[in-house]
Motif scaffolding. Structure first.
Motif, PDB file in Angstrom:
ATOM      1  N   THR A 374      -4.421 -17.800 -10.895  1.00 50.48           N
ATOM      2  CA  THR A 374      -3.225 -18.516 -11.708  1.00 50.48           C
ATOM      3  C   THR A 374      -2.950 -19.603 -11.312  1.00 50.48           C
ATOM      4  OG1 THR A 374      -1.475 -17.720 -10.624  1.00 50.48           O
ATOM      5  CG2 THR A 374      -2.506 -16.073 -12.058  1.00 50.48           C
ATOM      6  N   ASP A 375      -1.957 -20.567 -11.788  1.00 50.79           N
ATOM      7  CA  ASP A 375      -1.499 -21.826 -11.313  1.00 50.79           C
ATOM      8  C   ASP A 375      -0.805 -21.429 -10.013  1.00 50.79           C
ATOM      9  OD1 ASP A 375      -2.469 -22.858 -13.575  1.00 50.79           O
ATOM     10  OD2 ASP A 375      -0.546 -23.037 -14.576  1.00 50.79           O
ATOM     11  N   LYS A 376      -0.505 -20.448  -9.692  1.00 52.13           N
ATOM     12  CA  LYS A 376       0.353 -20.147  -8.302  1.00 52.13           C
ATOM     13  C   LYS A 376      -0.427 -19.591  -7.260  1.00 52.13           C
ATOM     14  CE  LYS A 376       4.869 -19.445 -10.664  1.00 52.13           C
ATOM     15  NZ  LYS A 376       5.866 -18.583 -10.794  1.00 52.13           N
ATOM     16  N   ALA A 377      -1.610 -18.789  -7.757  1.00 54.44           N
ATOM     17  CA  ALA A 377      -2.126 -18.049  -6.541  1.00 54.44           C
ATOM     18  C   ALA A 377      -3.406 -17.436  -7.010  1.00 54.44           C
ATOM     19  CB  ALA A 377      -1.219 -16.705  -6.019  1.00 54.44           C
ATOM     20  N   LEU A 378      -4.291 -17.393  -5.969  1.00 55.72           N
ATOM     21  CA  LEU A 378      -5.612 -16.748  -6.003  1.00 55.72           C
ATOM     22  C   LEU A 378      -5.321 -15.050  -5.757  1.00 55.72           C
ATOM     23  CD1 LEU A 378      -8.895 -16.266  -6.470  1.00 55.72           C
ATOM     24  CD2 LEU A 378      -9.007 -16.939  -3.901  1.00 55.72           C
ATOM     25  N   TYR A 379      -5.648 -14.162  -6.555  1.00 50.42           N
ATOM     26  CA  TYR A 379      -5.503 -12.743  -6.189  1.00 50.42           C
ATOM     27  C   TYR A 379      -6.992 -12.182  -6.144  1.00 50.42           C
ATOM     28  CZ  TYR A 379      -0.932 -13.384  -7.793  1.00 50.42           C
ATOM     29  OH  TYR A 379       0.546 -13.558  -7.854  1.00 50.42           O
ATOM     30  N   PHE A 380      -7.091 -11.472  -4.923  1.00 55.65           N
ATOM     31  CA  PHE A 380      -8.645 -10.866  -4.992  1.00 55.65           C
ATOM     32  C   PHE A 380      -8.442  -9.405  -4.094  1.00 55.65           C
ATOM     33  CE2 PHE A 380      -7.780 -13.371  -1.512  1.00 55.65           C
ATOM     34  CZ  PHE A 380      -8.306 -12.895  -0.225  1.00 55.65           C
ATOM     35  N   SER A 381      -9.562  -8.764  -3.963  1.00 60.43           N
ATOM     36  CA  SER A 381      -9.442  -7.604  -3.530  1.00 60.43           C
ATOM     37  C   SER A 381     -10.474  -7.622  -2.361  1.00 60.43           C
ATOM     38  CB  SER A 381     -10.215  -6.320  -4.274  1.00 60.43           C
ATOM     39  OG  SER A 381      -9.183  -6.044  -5.146  1.00 60.43           O
ATOM     40  N   SER A 382     -10.187  -7.050  -1.185  1.00 60.56           N
ATOM     41  CA  SER A 382     -10.876  -7.218   0.278  1.00 60.56           C
ATOM     42  C   SER A 382     -10.746  -5.897   1.055  1.00 60.56           C
ATOM     43  CB  SER A 382     -10.318  -8.622   1.042  1.00 60.56           C
ATOM     44  OG  SER A 382     -11.037  -8.673   2.074  1.00 60.56           O
ATOM     45  N   ASP A 383     -11.875  -5.665   2.012  1.00 60.21           N
ATOM     46  CA  ASP A 383     -11.589  -4.801   2.678  1.00 60.21           C
ATOM     47  C   ASP A 383     -11.984  -5.167   4.001  1.00 60.21           C
ATOM     48  OD1 ASP A 383     -14.233  -5.380   3.006  1.00 60.21           O
ATOM     49  OD2 ASP A 383     -15.009  -3.153   2.655  1.00 60.21           O
ATOM     50  N   GLY A 384     -11.948  -6.778   4.174  1.00 62.18           N
ATOM     51  CA  GLY A 384     -12.172  -7.780   5.343  1.00 62.18           C
ATOM     52  C   GLY A 384     -10.805  -8.171   5.916  1.00 62.18           C
ATOM     53  N   HIS A 385      -9.761  -8.105   5.149  1.00 62.53           N
ATOM     54  CA  HIS A 385      -8.387  -8.620   5.636  1.00 62.53           C
ATOM     55  C   HIS A 385      -7.825  -7.273   6.044  1.00 62.53           C
ATOM     56  CE1 HIS A 385      -8.534 -12.891   4.789  1.00 62.53           C
ATOM     57  NE2 HIS A 385      -9.202 -12.404   3.598  1.00 62.53           N
ATOM     58  N   LEU A 386      -6.670  -7.350   6.676  1.00 65.71           N
ATOM     59  CA  LEU A 386      -5.839  -6.064   7.226  1.00 65.71           C
ATOM     60  C   LEU A 386      -5.250  -5.385   6.061  1.00 65.71           C
ATOM     61  CD1 LEU A 386      -4.833  -4.558   9.671  1.00 65.71           C
ATOM     62  CD2 LEU A 386      -2.665  -5.812   9.489  1.00 65.71           C
ATOM     63  N   GLY A 387      -5.579  -4.122   5.809  1.00 63.23           N
ATOM     64  CA  GLY A 387      -5.172  -3.295   4.651  1.00 63.23           C
ATOM     65  C   GLY A 387      -4.996  -1.944   4.774  1.00 63.23           C
ATOM     66  N   LEU A 388      -4.819  -1.278   3.861  1.00 67.52           N
ATOM     67  CA  LEU A 388      -4.225   0.443   3.873  1.00 67.52           C
ATOM     68  C   LEU A 388      -5.375   1.256   3.857  1.00 67.52           C
ATOM     69  CD1 LEU A 388      -1.134   0.095   1.779  1.00 67.52           C
ATOM     70  CD2 LEU A 388      -1.225   0.205   4.306  1.00 67.52           C
ATOM     71  N   GLY A 389      -6.601   0.566   3.410  1.00 61.70           N
ATOM     72  CA  GLY A 389      -7.845   1.513   3.423  1.00 61.70           C
ATOM     73  C   GLY A 389      -8.621   1.148   2.294  1.00 61.70           C
ATOM     74  N   GLY A 390     -10.040   1.132   2.231  1.00 61.09           N
ATOM     75  CA  GLY A 390     -10.692   0.668   1.070  1.00 61.09           C
ATOM     76  C   GLY A 390     -10.435  -0.672   0.994  1.00 61.09           C
ATOM     77  N   LEU A 391     -10.577  -0.821  -0.357  1.00 60.76           N
ATOM     78  CA  LEU A 391     -10.131  -2.358  -0.999  1.00 60.76           C
ATOM     79  C   LEU A 391      -8.688  -2.655  -1.291  1.00 60.76           C
ATOM     80  CD1 LEU A 391     -13.066  -2.887  -3.605  1.00 60.76           C
ATOM     81  CD2 LEU A 391     -12.972  -4.184  -1.491  1.00 60.76           C
ATOM     82  N   ASP A 392      -8.222  -3.522  -0.676  1.00 59.28           N
ATOM     83  CA  ASP A 392      -6.647  -3.869  -0.917  1.00 59.28           C
ATOM     84  C   ASP A 392      -6.616  -5.154  -1.819  1.00 59.28           C
ATOM     85  OD1 ASP A 392      -6.086  -1.618   0.357  1.00 59.28           O
ATOM     86  OD2 ASP A 392      -4.515  -2.415   1.373  1.00 59.28           O
ATOM     87  N   ILE A 393      -5.663  -5.141  -2.592  1.00 65.80           N
ATOM     88  CA  ILE A 393      -5.331  -6.398  -3.359  1.00 65.80           C
ATOM     89  C   ILE A 393      -4.460  -7.406  -2.476  1.00 65.80           C
ATOM     90  CG2 ILE A 393      -4.294  -7.521  -5.218  1.00 65.80           C
ATOM     91  CD1 ILE A 393      -4.844  -4.778  -6.752  1.00 65.80           C
ATOM     92  N   PHE A 394      -4.916  -8.762  -2.184  1.00 64.79           N
ATOM     93  CA  PHE A 394      -4.275  -9.722  -1.559  1.00 64.79           C
ATOM     94  C   PHE A 394      -3.788 -10.929  -2.390  1.00 64.79           C
ATOM     95  CE2 PHE A 394      -6.656  -7.313   1.394  1.00 64.79           C
ATOM     96  CZ  PHE A 394      -6.009  -7.438   2.500  1.00 64.79           C
ATOM     97  N   GLN A 395      -3.001 -11.592  -2.217  1.00 62.21           N
ATOM     98  CA  GLN A 395      -2.722 -12.905  -2.752  1.00 62.21           C
ATOM     99  C   GLN A 395      -2.535 -14.225  -1.868  1.00 62.21           C
ATOM    100  OE1 GLN A 395       1.839 -13.794  -3.319  1.00 62.21           O
ATOM    101  NE2 GLN A 395       1.587 -14.212  -5.433  1.00 62.21           N
ATOM    102  N   SER A 396      -3.507 -15.290  -2.268  1.00 63.10           N
ATOM    103  CA  SER A 396      -3.525 -16.058  -1.604  1.00 63.10           C
ATOM    104  C   SER A 396      -2.799 -17.415  -2.280  1.00 63.10           C
ATOM    105  CB  SER A 396      -4.753 -16.756  -1.010  1.00 63.10           C
ATOM    106  OG  SER A 396      -4.989 -18.000  -0.545  1.00 63.10           O
TER     107      SER A 396
END
Length: 677
Positions: A374-396
């Motif tokens: 979006t104009d404000k952020a990149l959203y994506f899924s990752s299991d390499g950043h600190l998460g709750l398990g499996g793929l988590d959604i992150f906002q950059s």
């Protein structure tokens, strides 16, 4: 999430396998399991591995034979469930692997074991094993750094205040439903429902039908959809199609598909990868209907690696995607290319730059997938950043075209299983996400959500400054200033004080572009763009103004027309020829500015009597007025013409005060004061 691996850009194999009913009775049957595993048919491979494990377990205990093959089978069986996102079963096998062969297992299995613990909600244990993974891989694998960030812990992620309310869509099935994307008033999504009425083709990774794309009508509050049917018969094939994005005008679509264009293509290892394709919406001249045609491979695809999960920027100029191409940091990374459109003979040619990796702020040694921009952020899924398990959604968040450190969006958006395919309308704080969390209708389900933004620290700026004459540097009072946002909307108005200083009282946003506009009669108006700082405080915006004409000056807060000295003969009031030359400058200026209104003031020195000087100056003021009117300037544009004699001396030269000739000359003057323009 049993199908997510289908589109995580790990290699895909698409074949149909006949049912295998032969029992595995000895370890000689494991090559069959290995073959199935290499083809990524994990459901069937796990059955063969489990049976082989059972046989080996007896032999290991009874005969104390070499256990290297048993260790290998434990790893493979656990991997079947891990890659199919069955974390409970994966944990069971990895737990046995770690407890019996702790000193022999590679660090990668410590990582997978920690992830399986997260997947079943054992976060404290997961944290301990992730620390062990970090010890084993120090300086070698940045997943340990990402999963043990200095400023963020698992407890921090668990304690994130909930900001999402989720609703399971009515169109979800028992199979995989994911990959939502807005399309006008509709929602396009991927589903493992085969539209064929003849037979269902099964993908043996997870024993589900191949994926195709469908379309549903959004309800008025965009919380659910009504299924309308297939998205496009020309795009859907008998193999996988999923995850798509549209150009701003909805005339072009980018989508993910198996490496299939009439026939499947494989690399030299027999692997069929994913590719990105585009299609254009073109009107059929025969039936008048718009159809998706001109299906093209994108030029940065390859038969040797996978490319997929497209996401376009709002202006359509940047295309983000996921790949394991050379240059990837981890298992799969997010890349971007420029979309370059060129017009030629009433036809638009589309070209692409070379792919660029988004770098280590976003990408890790793990999997980064499913971007949405979006104009404000990149959203994506990752299991390499600190998460709750499996793929988590992150906002950059995006700041000056740079991506900031990704932030986990917390539960309930994220769960202990896989959460992905996030899209959002920032202005409405509504969107959709997919997850294979517990209590869903099937494998992967699509959820609508409402986002309640968390209270963030307030960052505010106050704007102040000063206005000065660009030529003289003199500060200008009574200047009207407007504070405007980037769109030109007026937020506040103020006026400079006697020292030319101004201040707006309205607090505005940090790190944002605004404008200040300065206006005053007799001056050219001035607009100035500025950007506020990144932290709370004040922004100082100085402005310089030019007068409309070089004859116009400001003295003591009054605008005046400055010409040469108007000379009169001794004790006379008629306009001499040299005086006419100067007065003609005023005539020309008043013709140039037809709205200009002036007043005339005439002054003498203190020599001679007060009464005489008063009358003489008044005659001269009126003679000056009459001359200007005689040059076709309307009388009503001269508000007054008054003589003040020696009543407004500008120096010490009063009656009986000795002064030089030059000092007396300063008091003999005519002034032309601008009332309005």
């Amino acid at each position: 999430m049993k199908k997510i691996i289908t589109l995580i850009l790990i290699s895909l194999v698409v074949q149909i396998l006949s049912a295998q009913n032969t029992e595995l009775k000895t370890k000689s049957n494991t090559p069959k399991a290995d073959k199935l595993f290499k083809r990524m048919w994990y459901v069937e491979a796990s059955e063969y591995y489990k049976r082989a494990l059972s046989k080996y377990e007896d032999e290991v205990i009874v005969n104390d034979i070499d256990n290297s093959e048993y260790l290998r089978l434990l790893k493979k069986t656990g991997d079947c469930f891990f890659f199919n996102t069955d974390m409970e079963n994966a944990h069971n096998y990895y737990s046995e692997l770690i407890s019996n062969y702790y000193n022999k297992v590679p660090a990668e299995y410590i990582f997978r074991y920690a992830h399986s613990l997260e997947g079943i909600g054992k976060y404290d244990e997961a944290k301990l094993w992730m620390k062990e993974f970090a010890k084993r891989t120090v300086g070698k694998d940045d997943r340990s750094m990402n999963l043990n960030q200095k400023d963020v812990s698992v407890e921090d992620v668990l304690n994130i205040s909930p900001q999402f309310v989720l609703h399971n869509l009515s169109v979800n099935t028992e199979n995989s439903d994911f990959g939502p994307m807005y399309y006008k008033e509709n929602l396009v999504y991927s589903s493992a429902i085969n539209p064929s009425n003849f037979h269902t083709r099964v993908y043996h990774w997870n024993e589900q039908p191949f994926l195709n794309m469908f379309v549903g009508k959004l309800n008025t509050i965009e919380s659910d959809i009504k299924k309308l049917g297939e998205f496009s018969k020309s795009i859907n094939t008998r193999y996988h199609e999923a995850t798509l994005t549209f150009s701003p005008d909805y005339k072009r679509v980018y989508f993910t598909r198996n490496n299939f264009n009439g026939e499947l293509k494989r690399d030299d290892k027999g692997t069929n990868h994913l590719k990105l394709y585009s299609a254009d919406l073109i009107k059929n001249e025969k039936n008048g209907k718009e159809e998706w045609t001109n299906i093209q491979e994108l030029p940065f695809n390859s038969d040797n690696y996978s490319v997929g999960h497209p996401a376009l920027s709002k202006d359509g100029k940047l295309l983000y995607f996921v790949s394991d191409m050379p240059g990837s940091i981890g298992a799969t990374d997010i890349f971007v290319v420029d979309v370059i459109q060129q017009q030629s003979n009433n036809h638009t040619n589309v070209n692409y730059s070379k792919p660029r990796n988004l770098g280590e702020t976003v990408n890790t040694s793990g999997r980064e997938m499913f971007p949405f921009i979006t104009d404000k952020a990149l959203y994506f899924s990752s299991d390499g950043h600190l998460g709750l398990g499996g793929l988590d959604i992150f906002q950059s968040k995006i700041d000056n075209a740079e991506f900031k450190q990704p932030v986990n969006l917390g539960a309930p958006l994220n769960s202990k299983l896989d959460d992905f395919s996030f899209i959002i309308k920032e202005d409405k704080n509504t969107g959709f996400v997919a997850s294979n969390r517990e209590l869903g209708k099937g494998d992967d389900d699509i959820y609508s959500f409402v986002r309640i933004p968390l209270d963030e620290p307030v960052c505010e700026q106050l704007v102040n400054g000063y206005v000065s004459n660009t030529k003289t540097g003199e500060r200008i009072s009574q200047v009207t200033l407007e504070l405007l946002d980037a769109s030109g909307k007026t937020l506040e108005t103020t006026i400079t004080d006697i020292n030319g200083v101004y201040q707006f009282t309205k607090a505005i946003n940090c790190n944002t572009i605004y404008k200040v506009k300065a206006v005053k009669t007799g001056y050219n108006s001035k607009e100035k763009d500025f950007k506020t700082a990144n932290s709370s405080g004040e922004t100082i915006v100085p402005l310089g103004l030019d007068t409309l004409n070089e004859l116009i000056v400001e003295e003591n807060g009054q605008l005046k027309i400055k010409i040469g000295i108007i000379y009169f003969d001794l004790n006379k009031s008629f306009i001499r020829s040299d005086a006419a030359l100067e007065l003609n400058k005023i005539v020309v200026l008043m013709m140039q500015y037809p709205e200009m209104v002036i007043k005339i003031e005439s002054h003498t020195d203190s020599r001679n009597t007060d009464e005489y000087n008063l009358k003489l100056s008044d005659r001269r003021a009126k003679a000056t007025r009459d001359y200007i009117i005689s040059q076709d300037i309307k009388a009503n544009r001269i508000e007054s013409a008054i003589g003040y004699g020696e009543t407004q001396l500008i120096n010490k030269c009063k009656n009986d005060v000795p002064c030089t000739k030059e000092e007396h000359q300063l008091n003999r003057r005519s002034e032309f004061i601008i009332i309005k323009m």
